[in-house]
Motif scaffolding. Structure first.
Motif, PDB file in Angstrom:
ATOM      1  N   ALA A 180      12.886  -7.757 -12.692  1.00  0.00           N
ATOM      2  CA  ALA A 180      13.554  -9.055 -12.639  1.00  0.00           C
ATOM      3  C   ALA A 180      13.105  -9.827 -11.394  1.00  0.00           C
ATOM      4  CB  ALA A 180      15.069  -8.863 -12.619  1.00  0.00           C
ATOM      5  N   THR A 181      12.881  -9.119 -10.296  1.00  0.00           N
ATOM      6  CA  THR A 181      12.466  -9.780  -9.051  1.00  0.00           C
ATOM      7  C   THR A 181      10.953  -9.982  -8.996  1.00  0.00           C
ATOM      8  OG1 THR A 181      14.295  -8.614  -8.002  1.00  0.00           O
ATOM      9  CG2 THR A 181      12.734  -9.690  -6.527  1.00  0.00           C
ATOM     10  N   ARG A 188       9.050   0.637  -5.947  1.00  0.00           N
ATOM     11  CA  ARG A 188      10.200  -0.286  -5.978  1.00  0.00           C
ATOM     12  C   ARG A 188       9.841  -1.578  -6.719  1.00  0.00           C
ATOM     13  NH1 ARG A 188      12.291  -3.544  -0.690  1.00  0.00           N
ATOM     14  NH2 ARG A 188      13.099  -5.300  -1.888  1.00  0.00           N
ATOM     15  N   ILE A 189       8.688  -2.136  -6.403  1.00  0.00           N
ATOM     16  CA  ILE A 189       8.273  -3.391  -7.047  1.00  0.00           C
ATOM     17  C   ILE A 189       8.060  -3.178  -8.550  1.00  0.00           C
ATOM     18  CG2 ILE A 189       6.386  -5.088  -7.162  1.00  0.00           C
ATOM     19  CD1 ILE A 189       6.070  -4.731  -4.115  1.00  0.00           C
ATOM     20  N   THR A 225       0.789  -1.234   0.000  1.00  0.00           N
ATOM     21  CA  THR A 225       0.000   0.000   0.000  1.00  0.00           C
ATOM     22  C   THR A 225       0.823   1.286   0.000  1.00  0.00           C
ATOM     23  OG1 THR A 225      -0.110  -0.201   2.406  1.00  0.00           O
ATOM     24  CG2 THR A 225      -2.042  -0.962   1.156  1.00  0.00           C
ATOM     25  N   ARG A 226       2.144   1.183   0.284  1.00  0.00           N
ATOM     26  CA  ARG A 226       2.944   2.404   0.396  1.00  0.00           C
ATOM     27  C   ARG A 226       3.494   2.798  -0.977  1.00  0.00           C
ATOM     28  NH1 ARG A 226       6.691   1.818   5.578  1.00  0.00           N
ATOM     29  NH2 ARG A 226       7.824   0.463   4.142  1.00  0.00           N
ATOM     30  N   ILE A 228      10.340  -6.972   1.887  1.00  0.00           N
ATOM     31  CA  ILE A 228       9.727  -5.701   1.492  1.00  0.00           C
ATOM     32  C   ILE A 228       8.776  -5.230   2.589  1.00  0.00           C
ATOM     33  CG2 ILE A 228       7.928  -6.812   0.007  1.00  0.00           C
ATOM     34  CD1 ILE A 228       8.791  -4.200  -1.838  1.00  0.00           C
ATOM     35  N   GLY A 229       8.928  -3.943   2.939  1.00  0.00           N
ATOM     36  CA  GLY A 229       8.090  -3.372   3.998  1.00  0.00           C
ATOM     37  C   GLY A 229       8.185  -4.156   5.289  1.00  0.00           C
TER      38      GLY A 229
END
Ligand code: HEM
Length: 434
Positions: A75-76, A69-70, A62-63, A333-334
Motif C-alpha cells: 500500500a505504501t 519491509r518495502i 540494500t539491507r 526508511i533506513g
C-alpha cells in the motif's frame, strides 16, 4: 558519502555510476564489493545523475530487512505509476511514444491493487505445486533430451548455450502454447521489444537508429505479439487444454474477457519473467557444482541434497537484480526521509548478500538454513512462477546427475551486462558422461 539539499545521504558520483551501469553488473565480485560498502555506510541512499535529465533520482535500498519491509508493504510502496524497472529517461520516452505506457507492456508487475489481485488470481492456482505436478512427465522428457544433447556435443561444452539457455525457454514456451518452430521468432520479437530499452542489448541493431525508428519497431513488435497471442487465445477458447495459455484465454475479469493488450501483456510477462531468470539460476547451480567436485559426487548419490542446492543457487545468483517502487506517502526508511512520489530501487542482489541475514554470504552453502532469501521477492508481487522454477531446476539436475559422472570448469565463465536480469552468458565445462 555526500549530503543532498535536505541533508539526505547521497551516493558519490563514481559509485552512483556503478549502480546504474550495466557493465558493472558483468563483474560480480566488484558489484558485491560496491553493495557491501554502500550497505555498511548508508543502507538507504539517494542515487542521482551527474548529467541532469539522464535518469530520475532514486533511493537505493540494500539491507535485507528494508527490502523485505518495502516488498511486503504494497500500500505504501507502489509498482505504478513510475517504471518498475530502472530505466534511463530516454528509454522511458521511447516506451511512452510507442505504447503510451512507462513500461512496454502492461502486466502483473505494473499493476497495483485493486487491479493486481484480480489479474494475479487468474493463474495463481495453475502455478501451485499441485497443478504443476501434471507437468513433471513432460519436464523429465525435456530435461533428458537436453542433457543428452549436451553429452553428444561434449566433452567440452558451453552449458549456457546447450542447457541452461534452451531448457527454461522451451518450458515457458510450452506452457504458453508456442510450438518449437515459433520459438526463435518469439525470441527475436522479445529482443526487438526490449532492445530499444536495454542499451546493452547488442545485436538488436537499434544502436544506430533514430528514436523514431526505434519507436516504430517497438510498436510493431507489441502489435505482432498481440496478434500472435490473439491467435493462440482463439484456439484455446475453442479447444482448451491444461496449459496456462488456456487459463489466460478463458479468463474473465469483472465478467469480461481480457482486452487483447492485457492478454498479450499476460503472455509476455510469463514468457519473459520465466526464461532468463531460471536460466541464470540453473547456470549458477552448475557453476557451483563444477567448482566443488566433492559436492557433485555427494549429490549424485544423495538426491535429498538437491532442493538445498537449488534454493542456494537461486539466492547466490539473485537473477532479478532489482525492482523499483514508488512511495505513495512520506515514509522513513533506513534513517532517510522518503517523500511521496519518490522512486526506490529494492536491490535483491544486495539484500541476498546482507551478512546480517546470511553468514558468509558469498559462499555457496547448500546446507544454509534458514535460507529465506529475497530472490523471488516478497509480498503481493512475489514471483508467480517460483514453484515452477524450483521444479524445473530439480528435474533438470536429476536428469543431469543420472547421466554425468563428473564435471569441471573448462575456461572462464562470463556474465551478462544488465542492471535488471543478470547471470552467466557462457559457462565452459568439461563433462564426463556416466
Ligand atoms: C515476479 C524472480 C522464475 C513469473 C518475480 C519477481 C521476482 C522474480 C524477484 C518480483 C517479485 C516482487 O516484486 O516482489 C524470479 C526468479 C526466477 C523466476 C529468481 C527463477 C529462478 C519465474 C518463472 C515464471 C515467473 C519460471 C513463470 C513461468 C513471474 C511473474 C511475476 C514474477 C508472472 C510477476 C508477479 C506479480 O507481479 O504479481 N519473479 N522469477 N518467474 N515472476 Fe518470477
Amino acid at each position: 558519502m555526500n549530503r543532498g539539499e535536505n541533508g539526505e545521504a547521497v551516493l558519490p558520483g563514481d559509485i552512483a555510476r556503478r549502480v546504474i551501469d550495466p557493465h558493472a553488473y558483468a563483474q560480480w565480485d566488484g558489484l558485491l564489493d560496491t553493495f557491501d560498502a554502500i550497505r555498511a555506510e548508508t543502507p538507504v541512499v539517494k542515487v542521482q545523475p551527474d548529467t541532469p535529465g539522464l535518469f530520475d533520482p532514486f533511493w537505493l535500498v540494500t539491507r535485507y530487512d528494508d527490502v523485505m519491509r518495502i516488498s511486503k508493504d504494497n500500500a505504501t510502496f507502489l509498482n505504478n505509476p513510475r517504471p518498475v524497472v530502472f530505466s534511463f529517461n530516454q528509454a522511458i520516452e521511447f516506451s511512452r511514444a510507442a505504447t503510451g505506457s512507462n513500461m512496454l507492456v502492461d502486466s502483473l508487475v505494473v499493476f497495483d491493487a485493486p487491479i493486481h489481485p484480480k489479474y494475479r488470481k487468474l493463474t495463481q492456482e495453475w502455478f501451485m505445486p499441485r497443478n504443476l505436478a501434471q507437468l513433471e512427465g513432460e519436464l523429465r522428457a525435456l530435461a533428458a533430451r537436453t542433457v543428452d544433447n549436451m553429452i553428444a556435443a561434449g566433452p567440452e561444452v558451453d552449458f549456457v548455450k546447450l542447457v541452461s539457455g534452451p531448457y527454461p525457454l522451451r518450458v515457458v514456451m510450452q506452457i504458453l502454447g508456442v510450438p518449437p518452430e515459433d520459438e526463435f521468432r518469439m525470441q527475436m520479437l522479445t529482443q526487438q521489444l526490449f532492445g530499444g530499452q536495454d542499451k546493452d542489448l547488442s545485436g538488436s541493431g537499434m544502436e544506430n537508429m533514430t528514436p523514431e525508428q526505434v519507436v516504430q519497431i517497438v510498436a510493431g513488435a507489441v502489435k505482432t505479439f498481440e496478434d500472435y497471442f490473439a491467435q493462440i487465445a482463439e484456439d484455446r477458447r475453442r479447444n482448451p487444454t491444461n496449459d496456462v495459455a488456456s487459463v489466460i484465454a478463458n479468463a474473465l475479469v469483472d465478467g469480461k474477457p481480457l482486452p487483447p493488450r492485457d492478454m498479450a501483456g499476460y503472455y509476455i510477462i510469463v514468457a519473459t519473467a520465466g526464461h532468463d531468470t531460471t536460466s541464470a539460476s540453473t547456470a549458477g547451480a552448475m557453476q557451483a557444482l563444477a567448482r566443488d567436485p566433492e559436492q557433485f559426487a555427494r549429490v549424485r548419490t544423495d538426491r535429498s541434497l538437491l532442493p538445498g542446492i537449488v534454493e542456494e543457487a537461486i539466492r547466490w545468483t539473485s537473477p532479478v537484480q532489482h525492482f523499483m517502487r514508488t512511495a505513495a506517502e512520506d515514509v522513513e526508511i533506513g534513517g532517510q526521509q522518503v517523500r511521496k512520489g519518490d522512486w526506490l530501487m529494492i536491490n535483491y542482489v544486495a539484500a541476498n548478500h546482507d551478512p546480517a541475514q546470511f553468514p558468509d554470504p558469498r559462499s555457496f552453502d547448500a546446507a544454509r538454513s534458514p535460507n529465506r532469501h529475497l530472490a523471488f521477492g516478497a509480498g503481493a508481487h512475489q514471483c508467480l512462477g517460483l514453484h515452477l522454477a524450483r521444479l524445473e531446476m530439480r528435474i533438470l539436475f536429476e536428469a543431469l546427475l543420472d547421466r554425468v559422472a563428473a564435471v569441471e570448469p573448462a575456461g572462464s565463465a562470463s556474465r551478462a551486462s544488465s542492471t535488471f536480469v543478470g547471470g552467466l552468458k557462457t559457462l565452459p565445462l568439461r563433462i564426463t558422461p556416466a
